[in-house]
Design a protein around this motif. Structure first.
Motif, mmCIF file in Angstrom:
data_model
loop_
_atom_site.group_PDB
_atom_site.id
_atom_site.type_symbol
_atom_site.label_atom_id
_atom_site.label_comp_id
_atom_site.label_asym_id
_atom_site.label_seq_id
_atom_site.Cartn_x
_atom_site.Cartn_y
_atom_site.Cartn_z
ATOM 1 N N LEU A 79 -105.801 -56.842 86.366
ATOM 2 C CA LEU A 79 -106.101 -56.869 84.934
ATOM 3 C C LEU A 79 -107.417 -56.153 84.645
ATOM 4 O O LEU A 79 -108.378 -56.252 85.401
ATOM 5 C CB LEU A 79 -106.168 -58.311 84.439
ATOM 6 C CG LEU A 79 -104.893 -59.147 84.673
ATOM 7 C CD1 LEU A 79 -105.092 -60.566 84.190
ATOM 8 C CD2 LEU A 79 -103.694 -58.509 83.987
ATOM 9 N N ASP A 80 -107.428 -55.425 83.543
ATOM 10 C CA ASP A 80 -108.608 -54.645 83.153
ATOM 11 C C ASP A 80 -108.783 -54.759 81.645
ATOM 12 O O ASP A 80 -107.814 -54.857 80.889
ATOM 13 C CB ASP A 80 -108.425 -53.173 83.563
ATOM 14 C CG ASP A 80 -109.746 -52.418 83.572
ATOM 15 O OD1 ASP A 80 -110.269 -52.145 82.469
ATOM 16 O OD2 ASP A 80 -110.235 -52.095 84.663
ATOM 17 N N LYS A 81 -110.035 -54.716 81.211
ATOM 18 C CA LYS A 81 -110.306 -54.889 79.780
ATOM 19 C C LYS A 81 -109.930 -53.663 78.957
ATOM 20 O O LYS A 81 -109.782 -53.761 77.739
ATOM 21 C CB LYS A 81 -111.783 -55.233 79.567
ATOM 22 C CG LYS A 81 -112.753 -54.125 79.962
ATOM 23 C CD LYS A 81 -114.186 -54.546 79.699
ATOM 24 C CE LYS A 81 -115.165 -53.437 80.097
ATOM 25 N NZ LYS A 81 -116.564 -53.840 79.837
ATOM 26 N N TYR A 82 -109.796 -52.498 79.598
ATOM 27 C CA TYR A 82 -109.469 -51.286 78.850
ATOM 28 C C TYR A 82 -107.957 -51.136 78.706
ATOM 29 O O TYR A 82 -107.199 -51.431 79.636
ATOM 30 C CB TYR A 82 -110.051 -50.056 79.542
ATOM 31 C CG TYR A 82 -111.553 -50.044 79.581
ATOM 32 C CD1 TYR A 82 -112.301 -49.828 78.424
ATOM 33 C CD2 TYR A 82 -112.243 -50.281 80.775
ATOM 34 C CE1 TYR A 82 -113.685 -49.833 78.455
ATOM 35 C CE2 TYR A 82 -113.625 -50.289 80.819
ATOM 36 C CZ TYR A 82 -114.344 -50.067 79.647
ATOM 37 O OH TYR A 82 -115.709 -50.087 79.678
ATOM 38 N N GLU A 126 -105.308 -49.594 81.462
ATOM 39 C CA GLU A 126 -105.839 -49.561 82.831
ATOM 40 C C GLU A 126 -105.107 -50.523 83.754
ATOM 41 O O GLU A 126 -104.950 -50.255 84.941
ATOM 42 C CB GLU A 126 -107.334 -49.884 82.832
ATOM 43 C CG GLU A 126 -108.219 -48.683 82.554
ATOM 44 C CD GLU A 126 -108.025 -47.589 83.593
ATOM 45 O OE1 GLU A 126 -108.147 -47.856 84.795
ATOM 46 O OE2 GLU A 126 -107.722 -46.457 83.192
ATOM 47 N N SER A 127 -104.648 -51.660 83.222
ATOM 48 C CA SER A 127 -103.918 -52.614 84.059
ATOM 49 C C SER A 127 -102.624 -51.988 84.572
ATOM 50 O O SER A 127 -102.275 -52.108 85.753
ATOM 51 C CB SER A 127 -103.607 -53.886 83.263
ATOM 52 O OG SER A 127 -104.804 -54.511 82.832
ATOM 53 N N SER A 150 -102.603 -58.194 72.456
ATOM 54 C CA SER A 150 -102.588 -57.058 73.392
ATOM 55 C C SER A 150 -101.280 -56.961 74.161
ATOM 56 O O SER A 150 -100.804 -55.866 74.452
ATOM 57 C CB SER A 150 -103.759 -57.182 74.372
ATOM 58 O OG SER A 150 -103.593 -58.323 75.201
#
Length: 741
Positions: A288-291, A294-295, A341
């Motif tokens: 998991l990634d905040k951008y 990216e995940s 999201s």
């Protein structure tokens, strides 16, 4: 041919170069043999020579691969002489050849039939000498290949002199003949696809350096064998065999089960065991990634190497292993996570497309591990994705012996384990311990042994001779078992003992009957010939001792998993939270071979109130479902419930859900109350006779729990006043009918 010094030159024709011969001027050609030995830098190499007028006298022509193998440079002087052995002593029985494309950039989807290659090889190179390690050009159909000799075995002299075939002789060189056997195998980085019977040994899916004795996985033999059969058996066979069957390799394994049972250890050992690329190990939350995006990109990067190799090598691609720890963190059921999201949903979609999408890969093995299989999206669990789903459960007794032997191996090897330590007995005492808890038990026993050699004073001092004196004893293990390590799926012994802290008083035949019936129900639950679920309801008036009897039956069962489900633990819970909590008790019970759940005061769980009346229908339905649900195959579950409101349970339709219903009555006879008094220390025998006379034929009704509380109260009075005090209390609380007159 006497030894000569000849100058190295290039072969002037590609067709000649493809013959794998060297060429000499007729004046330099040997008269007695066409096999020569060329020496340079201390190395002596064998070649088959041919006379060629185009080669100047004093020169010897080699092709490029021959010069590379011999480390010959043009115009270099080499020593040439005839082969020291006769042809009959060099006859090749079998020769193994590694084959690859001449150009490393060459790729093709065509398959190469090794039977046809063998016939062509014999036709072109019959009666030529070959040496181990020798490279040679080989043109097959329209492709230029490079072959490297890997092994040679000669025909024994005995087989040449008789019809009996002697044992083959390994050799570093020999001469190919018409009936020699040729096997081909592809190079380690080659993309060539070989088929046919003349194909050499296939690289084993199992790492050749792997020792199954060092697996270090105790108690999981059956699970490991099942995983190997389902996931790896197909990868042992040649790709063409699997294609003929129309089968595909298993691409996903899901290991699930309670914490500490060895899921991560098994995945790690599978990665070491396989002759594959270095496994990629990722924790679920790392993806998991905040951008935005990216995940999903992180998922794609994990599969990039496998995609590239499958594009170039096809079915001969190596195996790529990807291990996901805590996979439930990223693969939750789509739509279950709130938020705008939707990142969890897109990560699941990306993983689905990579494992079994339109451009599916056949050279991957994805291993997922989780404690919460129920949270994973169902699409990942169908065949073609995480097809092999293996529960890694709590080890049985034999498995616990294996695990304890693994963790005490070093102690035993270094004589640090006392002879009195019985691993088999320790395994029988550690029911429902997971592998991690057994390791913790050994570690705690070691700490206990170390502590004996620490001197308690103003400053901590360690015995200088600890290395020679240190030894783990049986007492160390028992101390760790009683004080340090408790199994997460073990019995709730403290609560069970609390429920029967006054013991069980056999005040009448009713109690004996309930205890006997309880033993029969325990045997029914244990029996392999019966259903896996036995449910019993102990009902009766308040304070009749139902909970104590239920706790007694649970303790007598000696089941390794005993849990008590009470309303006290769920005070303030919403209906949904209460249902999930009750469900967890049953889910945990299903993980043990033998389990017992005690549900105390079931009407309190249902939020029943006499004024209204009111109850929780959601909790009622959950209990009805769970009380009728059979545990998994091979698991046994005994559920003991208590209630003071049988009539209400009948109206709610719960009584029919129980295998047996046992009535726990109040004490109603003078002989029954006398039995209780005789088991107490409150009254003397004369006092008991006086009480019996006072009660006489009067009506009596009291629960055993209430009676024991009254005896505690009366015990605070003076001994001479206790009989009269006891009778007065019974009359005041309407337990005993008032005396006439």
């Amino acid at each position: 041919m006497p030894q000569k010094l000849l100058s190295v030159c290039k072969v002037d024709d590609d067709d000649k170069a493809a013959t794998n011969k060297c060429f000499l001027n007729p004046a330099d050609f040997p008269k007695s043999s066409r096999h020569i030995q060329a020496a340079s830098d201390g190395r002596k190499l064998l070649f088959t020579a041919e006379a060629d007028n185009n080669v100047s006298s004093g020169q010897i022509a080699f092709n490029f691969l021959q010069r590379k193998w011999g480390n010959f440079s043009v115009n270099q002087a080499v020593s040439v002489e005839e082969c020291p052995k006769n042809e009959k002593d060099m006859v090749i029985l079998s020769i193994g050849v590694e084959v690859d494309f001449h150009s490393k950039k060459m790729t093709t989807k065509d398959t190469f039939n090794t039977d046809e290659m063998s016939a062509e090889f014999l036709r072109k190179f019959n009666r030529l000498v070959f040496s181990v390690g020798q490279p040679l050009p080989f043109t097959f159909k329209k492709f230029i290949l490079v072959c490297t000799v890997k092994e040679i075995q000669l025909i024994s002299p005995e087989s040449l002199r008789s019809d009996n075939a002697g044992a083959p002789i390994p050799s570093s060189y020999g001469m190919l003949v018409a009936n020699s056997t040729i096997t081909f195998e592809k190079g380690p980085s080659s993309s060539i696809v070989l088929v046919g019977k003349a194909r050499g040994k296939i690289p084993s899916i199992i790492n050749p350096d792997w020792n199954f004795g060092q697996l270090g996985i105790g108690g999981l033999d059956n699970e490991f064998n099942a995983i190997f059969r389902r996931a790896f058996a197909s990868r042992v066979f040649p790709p063409e065999v699997i294609e003929q069957l129309g089968c595909k390799h298993v691409k996903g394994i899901l290991l699930f089960g309670p914490p500490g049972t060895g899921k991560t250890l098994m995945a790690r050992q599978i990665g070491k065991m396989l002759n594959a690329r270095e496994p990629k190990i990722v924790n679920g939350p790392q993806i998991l990634d905040k951008y935005v995006g990216e995940s999903e990109a992180n998922i794609r990067r994990l599969f990039a190497d496998a995609e590239e190799e499958q594009r170039t090598a096809g079915v001969n691609s190596g195996l790529h292993i990807i291990i996901f720890d805590e996979i439930d963190a990223i693969c939750k059921a789509r739509g279950s996570v709130s938020g705008a999201s939707g990142v969890h949903d897109t990560v699941v979609n990306q993983l689905l497309s990579k494992i079994d999408g339109v451009d599916q890969l056949n050279n991957i093995l994805v291993i997922g591990m989780t404690n919460r299989k129920d949270m994973i999206d169902e699409a990942l669990l169908r065949p073609g994705r995480f097809e092999v789903q293996m529960e890694i459960g709590l080890p049985n007794e034999a498995g616990r012996v294996q695990i304890l032997n693994i963790h005490t191996a070093n102690m035993r090897k270094n004589n640090k384990l006392a002879p009195g330590v019985n691993i088999e007995e320790l395994a029988s005492l550690t029911k429902n311990f997971s592998g991690a808890e057994l390791e913790g038990l050994v570690r705690a026993a070691g700490s206990s042994a170390l502590n004996r050699h620490v001197k308690a004073s103003d400053k901590v001092e360690v015995d200088p001779d600890v290395a020679s004196k240190l030894c783990l004893t049986w007492k160390d293990f028992l101390y760790a078992l009683e004080n340090d390590i408790k199994p997460a799926f073990g019995p709730t012994s403290e609560l069970i003992d609390q429920y029967q802290n006054r013991g069980i008083t056999i005040w009448g035949d009713h109690v004996r009957h309930i205890i006997d019936q309880g033993k029969l129900l325990i045997n029914q639950a244990k029996s392999p010939c019966t259903a896996g679920l036995v449910t019993v309801l102990l009902e009766g008036a308040p304070n009749a001792g139902k909970t104590a009897l239920a706790a007694h039956i649970a303790k007598v069962s000696d089941f390794p998993f005993i849990k008590v489900c009470t309303s006290e633990e769920m005070v303030g819970f919403s209906e949904t939270a209460k249902c999930l909590s009750i469900r967890k008790y049953f889910d945990d019970a299903y993980r043990s071979q033998l389990s017992c759940i005690l549900v105390d005061n079931i009407e309190r769980l249902l939020d029943y109130g006499p004024i209204g009346p009111r109850y929780s229908n959601l909790t009622l339905q959950a209990l009805l479902v769970l009380l009728k649900k059979e545990p998994p195959k091979g698991r046994k579950l005994l559920v003991i419930c208590t209630s003071s409101t049988r009539s209400i349970l009948e109206e709610l339709g719960m009584v029919s859900a129980f295998t047996a219903v046992l009535h726990v009555p109040n004490i109603r006879q003078v002989d029954e109350i006398v039995n209780v008094l005789e088991n107490s220390d409150v009254f003397s025998s004369e006092d008991i006779k006086q009480i019996r006379k006072e009660i006489g034929q009067r009506r009596l009704c009291v629960g055993i729990k209430k009676l024991l509380a009254l005896l505690d109260l009366v015990g605070q009075a003076e001994p001479k006043d206790r009989p009269r005090k006891f009778i007065n209390i019974l009359e005041e609380q309407d337990i005993l009918e008032m005396a006439q007159g």
